[in-house]
Design a protein around this motif. Structure first.
Motif, short mmCIF file in Angstrom:
data_model
loop_
_atom_site.label_atom_id
_atom_site.label_comp_id
_atom_site.label_asym_id
_atom_site.label_seq_id
_atom_site.Cartn_x
_atom_site.Cartn_y
_atom_site.Cartn_z
N ASP A 156 0.88 -1.15 0.00
CA ASP A 156 0.00 0.00 0.00
C ASP A 156 0.93 1.21 0.00
O ASP A 156 1.68 1.41 0.96
N LYS A 163 5.81 1.48 17.72
CA LYS A 163 5.83 2.76 17.01
C LYS A 163 7.00 3.66 17.39
O LYS A 163 7.37 4.54 16.62
N GLU A 172 -3.53 -0.37 13.73
CA GLU A 172 -4.49 -0.54 12.65
C GLU A 172 -3.86 -0.31 11.28
O GLU A 172 -4.17 -1.01 10.32
N ARG A 173 -2.99 0.69 11.18
CA ARG A 173 -2.40 1.04 9.89
C ARG A 173 -1.20 0.17 9.53
O ARG A 173 -1.04 -0.22 8.37
N PHE A 174 -0.33 -0.09 10.53
CA PHE A 174 0.95 -0.73 10.23
C PHE A 174 1.11 -2.11 10.85
O PHE A 174 2.11 -2.79 10.58
N GLU A 210 0.69 4.27 0.66
CA GLU A 210 0.58 5.18 1.80
C GLU A 210 1.12 4.56 3.10
O GLU A 210 1.35 5.26 4.07
N ILE A 211 1.33 3.25 3.08
CA ILE A 211 1.93 2.57 4.23
C ILE A 211 3.43 2.41 4.00
O ILE A 211 4.23 2.63 4.90
N ILE A 213 0.64 9.84 15.89
CA ILE A 213 -0.22 8.67 15.73
C ILE A 213 -0.36 7.93 17.06
O ILE A 213 0.61 7.78 17.80
N GLU A 265 -4.02 3.57 16.38
CA GLU A 265 -3.91 3.92 14.95
C GLU A 265 -2.70 3.25 14.32
O GLU A 265 -2.78 2.76 13.19
N PHE A 266 -1.59 3.22 15.04
CA PHE A 266 -0.38 2.58 14.51
C PHE A 266 -0.64 1.10 14.25
O PHE A 266 -0.27 0.57 13.19
N SER A 292 6.54 -3.32 11.67
CA SER A 292 5.88 -2.80 12.87
C SER A 292 6.24 -3.58 14.12
O SER A 292 5.79 -3.23 15.22
N PRO A 350 4.94 6.46 3.97
CA PRO A 350 3.99 7.31 4.68
C PRO A 350 4.48 8.75 4.85
O PRO A 350 5.69 9.02 4.85
#
Length: 379
Positions: free
Chosen positions: A264, A297, A285-287, A266-267, A278, A282-283, A293, A270
């Motif tokens: 992705d 984070k 969920e996204r990464f 945007e991942i 973040i 959120e971290f 990851s 980023p």
């Protein structure tokens, strides 16, 4: 069914489940590897992420009683990203290395290895097996070399003729005595492009890596990044691809065989500033689905701060100031102080002076002094 027939069936089956290359090696001790590992240990070149018991790394019998064969598999991953977002002055971006694009490769390889284990057990119920990926005891590269998957390059990566070094590796140890394949000998020749290009000189010589200097390792550490490596980091958030990018064997190699490995954009690339605020949720969920990851984070945020300093991004100053004053983590506060020194001017100098009077952590205070010294040098 003979072992030769079972081997042929296993090879054919592996192709149907998305294994790009498979090879068979004996489970004899890795005597030469043992000597290299002992040398690495004595020189202090290990990262600390490896299995600490060298005996387990070189004697497959210690992992599975009666081990006779190690089956090595390789899956090719993409080296190019379609629709890659631009890194602009208005929106500075970081980068995750290619091995962290798409779904965590540990999960992908474990799925393939589990299917191979089930296939073997159905046809040879008496067989014992154990499989591992990356974090296991055995050296993936040593096994892959012995199994004819590829050779161990001077950049310390396994280089395959078909896919270059853009491959994930895993192995399955079994008590079945399959006929081994021919090991692949080193084919780098006189080329030293990877050694010459290594940003930190971590490649001491062909095939020898000082892990403590390697940017791929440094991006995963959780403490303050040593001063001498901060400018070398660039905008890397996790990992480093330099020694792979310059390798002639990787020229033109780009495979998109596995949809779950597709990044992705945007991942994988980023925006840096949003990373600084973040939340943990959120971290995750996204990464959370990518291998980059696994350390959480904080290292990513620290690296993002260093990347913003690399770009001298003035837009980041308000958030960096907020982190310096309010973030509970000394590494983030201190790295922000240093970055403010790199980016800022007289107004930010007042901020550093002000915070210096209230900061209690000695390491953060040292970083504030570094920031102030950088500003004085600029004046």
């Amino acid at each position: 069914m003979t072992l030769a027939q079972l081997k042929d069936e296993l090879i054919a089956y592996s192709k149907t489940i998305g294994v790009d290359k498979i090879g068979f090696a004996s489970a004899d001790p890795f005597a030469e590897l043992k000597n290299r590992l002992l040398t690495q240990q004595q020189l202090g070149y290990q990262s600390g992420f490896e299995e600490s018991d060298i005996e387990k790394r070189v004697y497959p019998e210690k992992l599975l009683q009666g081990a006779r064969t190690i089956i090595s598999i390789a899956l090719a991953y993409p080296s190019k990203m379609s629709n890659s977002p631009r890194n602009t002055k208005e929106e500075r971006r970081g980068i995750f290395c290619r091995a962290s694009w798409g779904k965590d490769y540990h999960d992908i390889l474990r799925d393939r290895l589990k299917k191979l284990e089930i296939f073997l057990k159905e046809r040879a119920p008496e067989a014992k097996t154990i499989s591992m990926v990356d974090t296991g005891e055995l050296s993936d590269r040593a096994v892959a070399e012995r199994a004819g998957i590829g050779w161990s390059g001077k950049n310390c990566a396994t280089i395959t003729p078909e896919f270059g070094s853009y491959v994930y590796l895993g192995e399955l140890v079994t008590t079945l005595p399959f006929e081994p394949d021919t090991p692949m000998i080193e084919q780098c020749g006189s080329c030293t492009k990877c050694i010459d290009a290594c940003p930190t000189g971590a490649l001491v010589q062909g095939g020898q890596l000082d892990s403590n200097k390697c940017i791929a390792f440094l991006t995963q550490t959780k403490d303050f990044l040593p001063d001498q490596y901060r400018k070398k980091l660039g905008n890397r958030l996790y990992g480093c691809d330099t020694c792979q990018q310059v390798c002639p064997e990787n020229k033109g190699k780009d495979f998109h065989n596995h949809p779950e490995m597709e990044p992705d954009p945007e991942i994988a690339k980023p925006k840096l500033i949003p990373l600084l605020t973040i939340s943990n949720r959120e971290f995750k969920e996204r990464f959370g689905h990518i291998s980059g990851s696994w350390r959480g984070k904080k290292p990513i945020q620290r690296n993002a701060i260093i990347a913003l300093a690399h770009f001298k991004d003035q837009q980041a100053l308000p958030i960096l100031a907020d982190l310096l004053k309010k973030d509970p983590r000394p590494v983030i506060r201190g790295t922000a102080a240093w970055a403010i020194g790199v980016i800022g001017s007289i107004e930010e100098k007042r901020l550093l002076d002000e915070v210096k009077n209230t900061e209690k952590d000695d390491k953060v205070l040292r970083e504030i002094d570094k920031g102030l010294n950088i500003m004085e040098y600029k004046e």
